[in-house]
Design a protein around this motif. Structure first.
Motif, PDB file in Angstrom:
ATOM      1  N   VAL A 226      -5.065  -5.939  -1.235  1.00 16.50           N
ATOM      2  CA  VAL A 226      -3.896  -5.060  -1.264  1.00 16.50           C
ATOM      3  C   VAL A 226      -3.865  -4.210   0.001  1.00 16.50           C
ATOM      4  CG1 VAL A 226      -3.701  -5.035  -3.765  1.00 16.50           C
ATOM      5  CG2 VAL A 226      -5.190  -3.377  -2.632  1.00 16.50           C
ATOM      6  N   GLY A 227      -2.662  -3.718   0.323  1.00 15.74           N
ATOM      7  CA  GLY A 227      -2.468  -3.052   1.608  1.00 15.74           C
ATOM      8  C   GLY A 227      -3.173  -1.721   1.753  1.00 15.74           C
ATOM      9  N   PHE A 228      -3.210  -0.922   0.678  1.00 19.49           N
ATOM     10  CA  PHE A 228      -3.722   0.437   0.835  1.00 19.49           C
ATOM     11  C   PHE A 228      -5.229   0.487   1.040  1.00 19.49           C
ATOM     12  CE2 PHE A 228      -5.066   0.231  -3.517  1.00 19.49           C
ATOM     13  CZ  PHE A 228      -5.844   1.351  -3.806  1.00 19.49           C
ATOM     14  N   LYS A 229      -5.949  -0.619   0.785  1.00 17.81           N
ATOM     15  CA  LYS A 229      -7.395  -0.659   1.009  1.00 17.81           C
ATOM     16  C   LYS A 229      -7.761  -1.373   2.307  1.00 17.81           C
ATOM     17  CE  LYS A 229      -9.826   1.106  -0.986  1.00 17.81           C
ATOM     18  NZ  LYS A 229     -10.202   2.537  -0.912  1.00 17.81           N
ATOM     19  N   ARG A 230      -6.774  -1.671   3.138  1.00 20.40           N
ATOM     20  CA  ARG A 230      -7.062  -2.253   4.439  1.00 20.40           C
ATOM     21  C   ARG A 230      -7.350  -1.150   5.453  1.00 20.40           C
ATOM     22  NH1 ARG A 230      -5.595  -7.642   5.304  1.00 20.40           N
ATOM     23  NH2 ARG A 230      -5.150  -8.661   3.321  1.00 20.40           N
ATOM     24  N   THR A 231      -7.963  -1.530   6.567  1.00 24.28           N
ATOM     25  CA  THR A 231      -8.290  -0.566   7.619  1.00 24.28           C
ATOM     26  C   THR A 231      -7.590  -0.973   8.911  1.00 24.28           C
ATOM     27  OG1 THR A 231     -10.475  -0.248   6.607  1.00 24.28           O
ATOM     28  CG2 THR A 231     -10.169   0.564   8.851  1.00 24.28           C
ATOM     29  N   PRO A 232      -6.576  -0.189   9.337  1.00 26.29           N
ATOM     30  CA  PRO A 232      -5.971   0.937   8.618  1.00 26.29           C
ATOM     31  C   PRO A 232      -5.112   0.427   7.474  1.00 26.29           C
ATOM     32  CG  PRO A 232      -4.720   0.477  10.589  1.00 26.29           C
ATOM     33  CD  PRO A 232      -5.902  -0.456  10.622  1.00 26.29           C
TER      34      PRO A 232
ATOM     35  N   GLU B  72       1.557 -14.048   7.123  1.00 22.89           N
ATOM     36  CA  GLU B  72       0.121 -13.749   7.219  1.00 22.89           C
ATOM     37  C   GLU B  72      -0.470 -13.612   5.814  1.00 22.89           C
ATOM     38  OE1 GLU B  72      -2.919 -10.255   8.840  1.00 22.89           O
ATOM     39  OE2 GLU B  72      -0.816 -10.271   9.479  1.00 22.89           O
ATOM     40  N   VAL B  73      -1.558 -14.331   5.553  1.00 23.06           N
ATOM     41  CA  VAL B  73      -2.198 -14.288   4.241  1.00 23.06           C
ATOM     42  C   VAL B  73      -2.832 -12.916   4.028  1.00 23.06           C
ATOM     43  CG1 VAL B  73      -4.041 -15.229   2.794  1.00 23.06           C
ATOM     44  CG2 VAL B  73      -2.604 -16.772   4.147  1.00 23.06           C
ATOM     45  N   LYS B  74      -2.453 -12.285   2.923  1.00 19.93           N
ATOM     46  CA  LYS B  74      -3.005 -10.980   2.558  1.00 19.93           C
ATOM     47  C   LYS B  74      -3.930 -11.065   1.344  1.00 19.93           C
ATOM     48  CE  LYS B  74      -0.562  -8.718   5.666  1.00 19.93           C
ATOM     49  NZ  LYS B  74      -1.206  -8.085   6.839  1.00 19.93           N
ATOM     50  N   GLN B  75      -3.598 -11.960   0.416  1.00 16.31           N
ATOM     51  CA  GLN B  75      -4.415 -12.140  -0.789  1.00 16.31           C
ATOM     52  C   GLN B  75      -4.616 -13.632  -1.017  1.00 16.31           C
ATOM     53  OE1 GLN B  75      -1.634  -9.794  -3.390  1.00 16.31           O
ATOM     54  NE2 GLN B  75      -3.517  -8.801  -4.072  1.00 16.31           N
ATOM     55  N   HIS B  76      -5.824 -13.983  -1.449  1.00 14.80           N
ATOM     56  CA  HIS B  76      -6.104 -15.380  -1.770  1.00 14.80           C
ATOM     57  C   HIS B  76      -7.206 -15.412  -2.824  1.00 14.80           C
ATOM     58  CE1 HIS B  76      -8.045 -19.396  -1.184  1.00 14.80           C
ATOM     59  NE2 HIS B  76      -6.775 -19.735  -1.304  1.00 14.80           N
TER      60      HIS B  76
ATOM     61  N   PHE C 183       4.732   1.560  -0.168  1.00 15.02           N
ATOM     62  CA  PHE C 183       4.974   0.445  -1.082  1.00 15.02           C
ATOM     63  C   PHE C 183       4.008  -0.687  -0.735  1.00 15.02           C
ATOM     64  CE2 PHE C 183       8.999   2.738  -1.243  1.00 15.02           C
ATOM     65  CZ  PHE C 183       9.273   2.747  -2.606  1.00 15.02           C
ATOM     66  N   ASP C 184       3.339  -1.217  -1.746  1.00 12.19           N
ATOM     67  CA  ASP C 184       2.236  -2.158  -1.548  1.00 12.19           C
ATOM     68  C   ASP C 184       2.468  -3.421  -2.380  1.00 12.19           C
ATOM     69  OD1 ASP C 184      -0.212  -3.195  -0.786  1.00 12.19           O
ATOM     70  OD2 ASP C 184      -1.395  -1.537  -1.599  1.00 12.19           O
ATOM     71  N   TRP C 185       2.043  -4.565  -1.852  1.00  9.48           N
ATOM     72  CA  TRP C 185       2.189  -5.853  -2.528  1.00  9.48           C
ATOM     73  C   TRP C 185       1.074  -6.073  -3.542  1.00  9.48           C
ATOM     74  CZ3 TRP C 185       1.142  -5.257   2.718  1.00  9.48           C
ATOM     75  CH2 TRP C 185      -0.187  -5.466   3.094  1.00  9.48           C
ATOM     76  N   GLU C 186       1.391  -6.844  -4.588  1.00  8.31           N
ATOM     77  CA  GLU C 186       0.381  -7.287  -5.564  1.00  8.31           C
ATOM     78  C   GLU C 186       0.853  -8.599  -6.174  1.00  8.31           C
ATOM     79  OE1 GLU C 186      -1.089  -4.713  -8.558  1.00  8.31           O
ATOM     80  OE2 GLU C 186      -1.539  -3.047  -7.197  1.00  8.31           O
ATOM     81  N   GLY C 187       0.394  -9.722  -5.639  1.00  8.52           N
ATOM     82  CA  GLY C 187       0.732 -11.016  -6.206  1.00  8.52           C
ATOM     83  C   GLY C 187      -0.042 -11.274  -7.485  1.00  8.52           C
ATOM     84  N   GLU C 188       0.648 -11.809  -8.510  1.00  7.34           N
ATOM     85  CA  GLU C 188      -0.007 -11.999  -9.805  1.00  7.34           C
ATOM     86  C   GLU C 188       0.582 -13.188 -10.566  1.00  7.34           C
ATOM     87  OE1 GLU C 188      -0.814  -8.499 -12.049  1.00  7.34           O
ATOM     88  OE2 GLU C 188      -0.343  -7.139 -10.388  1.00  7.34           O
ATOM     89  N   LEU C 189      -0.241 -13.763 -11.424  1.00  9.28           N
ATOM     90  CA  LEU C 189       0.205 -14.792 -12.356  1.00  9.28           C
ATOM     91  C   LEU C 189       0.766 -14.124 -13.601  1.00  9.28           C
ATOM     92  CD1 LEU C 189       0.270 -17.828 -13.284  1.00  9.28           C
ATOM     93  CD2 LEU C 189      -1.952 -17.375 -14.361  1.00  9.28           C
ATOM     94  N   GLY C 190       2.004 -14.496 -13.965  1.00  3.91           N
ATOM     95  CA  GLY C 190       2.602 -14.005 -15.201  1.00  3.91           C
ATOM     96  C   GLY C 190       2.479 -15.044 -16.301  1.00  3.91           C
ATOM     97  N   VAL C 191       2.117 -14.586 -17.494  1.00  3.51           N
ATOM     98  CA  VAL C 191       1.984 -15.454 -18.664  1.00  3.51           C
ATOM     99  C   VAL C 191       3.148 -15.124 -19.596  1.00  3.51           C
ATOM    100  CG1 VAL C 191       0.504 -16.132 -20.589  1.00  3.51           C
ATOM    101  CG2 VAL C 191      -0.520 -15.430 -18.397  1.00  3.51           C
ATOM    102  N   VAL C 192       3.990 -16.104 -19.869  1.00  7.76           N
ATOM    103  CA  VAL C 192       5.220 -15.881 -20.625  1.00  7.76           C
ATOM    104  C   VAL C 192       5.009 -16.303 -22.081  1.00  7.76           C
ATOM    105  CG1 VAL C 192       7.696 -16.334 -20.757  1.00  7.76           C
ATOM    106  CG2 VAL C 192       6.539 -16.314 -18.525  1.00  7.76           C
TER     107      VAL C 192
END
Length: 281
Positions: free
Chosen positions: A247-253, A206-210, A122-131
């Motif tokens: 995203v997590g799956f493209k990090r090493t490891p 810990e910052v993962k995406q910015h 399971f991997d994180w993905e922060g995003e802006l939602g437009v309502v």
């Protein structure tokens, strides 16, 4: 205005945040979104009912039972670059659009129960939602801002091994109650049109995406034009505009969400969405 949906003593209502209180409204969430898209936030705030302490209510995702969740894949250049070996080799020429079922949506501060029987990835993905706040069919980019009610925060948690296993992403993006949205919809006129705002995803601090939304490959008017050319957008629909690199799956490891992790997605001016992970067999 921070428009919220909440439960108090078994009753679901729409309201807005005022400091440490929620002001209940006579408007439904749908009607309030329509007013925000029409630039009439003052009519929403004038319809005051009861005041409640935030601590006494449970916030729900600010979406309708009928809301459709249109997600955009590969919409930041650095994310396209980091994932080009498995997703899209070149910068897409048109938006990559997929749908989330309403059953995937959950609220702010909810514990996200992620079954290990389904995946360990399971991997994180922060995003802006437009309502969306107005019916829209065949809307041009020039007209697009007129149908936007406001913005919210989304964490598009992905089941990576399922996503990579199929050509279509549907099964990798629709784990039950895995996609928190909220805590509020901040009206378009407060944030402004064509927003250039900061997005940060943290796991256990810990910052993962910015990133900044100026880095979107396809901007919000383009997304609205592209989707509404095919299917009418309706009040309460949400366009989840894409996730940046990190995203997590493209990090090493590779890194994935584990039991007890606290995930925060914060978007400047829009809000902070916080959820705790619970894994179960």
């Amino acid at each position: 205005m921070q428009l919220v949906q909440y439960v108090h003593q078994g009753t679901t209502k729409c309201g807005y945040v005022d400091g440490d209180q929620v002001v209940g409204l006579d408007w439904s969430l749908r009607d309030a979104l329509v007013l925000l898209a029409a630039g009439q936030a003052e009519r929403v705030s004038d319809a005051k009912a009861t005041r409640l302490q935030m601590a006494d209510v449970t916030l729900l995702p600010p979406v309708l039972a009928s809301s459709r969740i249109f997600c955009i894949g590969i919409n930041y250049l650095e994310h396209q670059e980091e994932s080009k070996d498995v997703f899209i080799a070149n910068v897409p020429e048109a938006p990559v659009v997929f749908l989330k079922d309403r059953s995937t949506i959950t609220g702010p501060d909810e514990v996200l129960v992620l079954p290990q029987s389904l995946s360990l990835e399971f991997d994180w993905e922060g995003e802006l939602g437009v309502v969306i706040g107005a019916p829209a069919r065949g809307v041009s980019k020039k007209e697009a801002w007129d149908v936007v009610a406001g913005y919210t925060v989304v964490n598009d948690i992905s089941v990576r091994d399922r996503q990579l296993r199929h050509v279509q992403w549907t099964l990798g993006k629709n784990a039950p109650a895995s996609t928190p949205i909220g805590p509020a919809v901040v009206d378009r006129d407060t944030i402004g049109i064509d927003p250039d705002i900061e997005l940060t995803t943290r796991v256990n601090g810990e910052v993962k995406q910015h990133a900044f939304t100026r880095d979107l490959i396809f901007d919000i008017p383009t997304l609205i034009e592209e989707i509404s050319a095919v299917t009418p957008l309706l009040p309460g629909d949400v366009i989840v505009s894409g996730t940046p690199a990190g995203v997590g799956f493209k990090r090493t490891p590779p890194q994935y969400l584990t039991d007890g992790d606290v995930v925060e997605v914060e978007i400047d001016g829009v809000g902070k969405l916080t959820n705790t992970i619970k894994t179960e067999v």
